[in-house]
Design a protein around this motif. Structure first.
Motif, PDB file in Angstrom:
ATOM      1  N   THR A 151       0.832  -1.204   0.000  1.00 15.51           N
ATOM      2  CA  THR A 151       0.000   0.000   0.000  1.00 15.51           C
ATOM      3  C   THR A 151       0.864   1.251   0.000  1.00 15.51           C
ATOM      4  OG1 THR A 151      -0.131   0.086   2.406  1.00 15.51           O
ATOM      5  CG2 THR A 151      -1.829  -1.167   1.253  1.00 15.51           C
ATOM      6  N   LEU A 210       0.790   7.858  -5.905  1.00 17.40           N
ATOM      7  CA  LEU A 210      -0.001   6.647  -5.717  1.00 17.40           C
ATOM      8  C   LEU A 210      -1.462   7.031  -5.658  1.00 17.40           C
ATOM      9  CD1 LEU A 210       0.607   3.765  -3.172  1.00 17.40           C
ATOM     10  CD2 LEU A 210      -1.576   4.936  -3.191  1.00 17.40           C
ATOM     11  N   ILE A 211      -2.305   6.279  -6.348  1.00 20.66           N
ATOM     12  CA  ILE A 211      -3.742   6.523  -6.296  1.00 20.66           C
ATOM     13  C   ILE A 211      -4.416   5.223  -5.887  1.00 20.66           C
ATOM     14  CG2 ILE A 211      -4.040   6.083  -8.797  1.00 20.66           C
ATOM     15  CD1 ILE A 211      -6.251   8.287  -8.707  1.00 20.66           C
ATOM     16  N   ARG A 212      -5.313   5.301  -4.922  1.00 25.35           N
ATOM     17  CA  ARG A 212      -5.976   4.109  -4.408  1.00 25.35           C
ATOM     18  C   ARG A 212      -7.198   3.775  -5.256  1.00 25.35           C
ATOM     19  NH1 ARG A 212      -3.073   3.174  -0.099  1.00 25.35           N
ATOM     20  NH2 ARG A 212      -2.228   4.916   1.077  1.00 25.35           N
ATOM     21  N   SER A 213      -7.665   2.565  -5.134  1.00 28.57           N
ATOM     22  CA  SER A 213      -8.750   2.093  -6.006  1.00 28.57           C
ATOM     23  C   SER A 213     -10.059   2.842  -5.756  1.00 28.57           C
ATOM     24  CB  SER A 213      -8.962   0.588  -5.824  1.00 28.57           C
ATOM     25  OG  SER A 213      -9.267   0.298  -4.476  1.00 28.57           O
ATOM     26  N   THR A 219       1.191  -1.752 -10.422  1.00 29.82           N
ATOM     27  CA  THR A 219      -0.017  -2.137  -9.709  1.00 29.82           C
ATOM     28  C   THR A 219       0.266  -3.258  -8.728  1.00 29.82           C
ATOM     29  OG1 THR A 219      -0.574  -3.635 -11.525  1.00 29.82           O
ATOM     30  CG2 THR A 219      -1.620  -1.476 -11.536  1.00 29.82           C
ATOM     31  N   GLN A 267       0.389   2.973  -8.950  1.00 28.86           N
ATOM     32  CA  GLN A 267       1.444   3.949  -8.726  1.00 28.86           C
ATOM     33  C   GLN A 267       2.097   4.322 -10.050  1.00 28.86           C
ATOM     34  OE1 GLN A 267       4.131   2.881  -5.440  1.00 28.86           O
ATOM     35  NE2 GLN A 267       2.818   1.124  -5.006  1.00 28.86           N
ATOM     36  N   ASN A 324      -5.556  -2.850  -5.742  1.00 29.08           N
ATOM     37  CA  ASN A 324      -5.729  -2.061  -4.523  1.00 29.08           C
ATOM     38  C   ASN A 324      -5.309  -0.620  -4.747  1.00 29.08           C
ATOM     39  OD1 ASN A 324      -6.679  -4.115  -2.815  1.00 29.08           O
ATOM     40  ND2 ASN A 324      -4.600  -4.876  -2.494  1.00 29.08           N
ATOM     41  N   ASN A 325      -4.255  -0.456  -5.516  1.00 26.99           N
ATOM     42  CA  ASN A 325      -3.789   0.887  -5.829  1.00 26.99           C
ATOM     43  C   ASN A 325      -2.958   0.843  -7.097  1.00 26.99           C
ATOM     44  OD1 ASN A 325      -0.828   0.586  -5.208  1.00 26.99           O
ATOM     45  ND2 ASN A 325      -1.623   0.112  -3.185  1.00 26.99           N
ATOM     46  N   GLU A 368     -10.153   6.079  -5.245  1.00 25.61           N
ATOM     47  CA  GLU A 368      -9.943   7.465  -5.657  1.00 25.61           C
ATOM     48  C   GLU A 368     -10.069   7.573  -7.174  1.00 25.61           C
ATOM     49  OE1 GLU A 368      -6.003   7.747  -3.824  1.00 25.61           O
ATOM     50  OE2 GLU A 368      -6.824   9.252  -2.431  1.00 25.61           O
TER      51      GLU A 368
END
Lengths: 116, 112
Positions: free
Chosen positions: A102, B48-51, B91, B33, B30-31, B53
């Motif tokens: 993460t 990084l962008i999350r799923s 990813t 980058q 999940n995210n 967003e």
């Protein structure tokens, strides 16, 4: 605060010799990833290690390649009996202990292996 | 096989113009980058962008994520010569948090 340190930066080996690439992760990081990059290509995942454990080695050839990340000391990517096709840049990346996927990966400058 | 594919493979634009790069991926994530790699150097994390967003900004960078289309875009506004580099999306698949997969990259060249 030193970043990810890889050595050697450049390594020349003749066919059949062994290559050892070392990676010291950032301080406090216990997760290490190894990637391989051919010229003008992306990074191909090889192996993911935590201290004293190989978590995922699905990207690493079963023969001649091995990796370790001992309790003390750097992570080592070892290539035995190198062939010309092993010539590439090998990058190491580390991430903090918690929730590695993460967050971002911190990369070293790579080790460039040339097999003659 | 690669999880992400960047498009275009190479892009040349004039300094000051905006550069847009796209990334498509195959499985749930999940995210996502974006990283930059200068020639002969290691990769540097950009954003990084999350799923959950849809858009994220960082300085001259703007990233969008469309999970229904399994695609992301990276926009660099007011490009500079120093932006010349390769850009990669990466990813972490939903069921494999421990594995981060990179695309083949877009080689961006900013013309003076």
């Amino acid at each position: 605060n030193a970043g990810v340190m890889q050595n050697p930066r450049h390594l020349v080996r003749r066919r059949g010799q062994e290559a050892r690439l070392r990676c010291s992760p950032m301080k406090g990081h216990s997760h290490v990833y190894w990637y391989r990059q051919l010229p003008e290509e992306g990074l191909k995942f090889m192996v993911y290690l935590q201290k004293e454990n190989i978590i995922d080695e699905s990207g690493m050839p079963k023969e001649r390649f091995s990796a370790e990340f001992p309790k003390e000391g750097p992570s080592i990517l070892r290539i035995q009996q190198v062939v010309r096709g092993d010539s590439a840049a090998y990058f190491c990346a580390s991430s903090p202990s918690e929730l590695p996927a993460t967050g971002e990966l911190f990369f070293g400058e790579g080790s460039r292996l040339t097999v003659l | 096989s690669q999880q992400g594919e960047e498009d275009p493979q190479a892009l040349s634009i004039q300094e000051g113009e905006n550069a847009t790069m796209n990334c498509s991926y195959k499985t749930s994530i999940n995210n996502l980058q974006w990283y930059r790699q200068n020639s002969g150097r290691g990769l540097v994390h950009l954003i990084l962008i999350r799923s959950n967003e849809r858009e994220k900004h960082s300085g001259r960078l703007r990233v969008t994520l469309d999970t229904s289309k399994k695609s992301s875009s990276l926009l660099i506004t007011a490009s500079r010569a120093a932006d010349t580099a390769s850009y990669f999306c990466a990813t972490a698949v939903s069921n494999r948090d421990d594995k981060i997969i990179f695309g083949k990259g877009t080689r961006l060249h900013i013309l003076p």
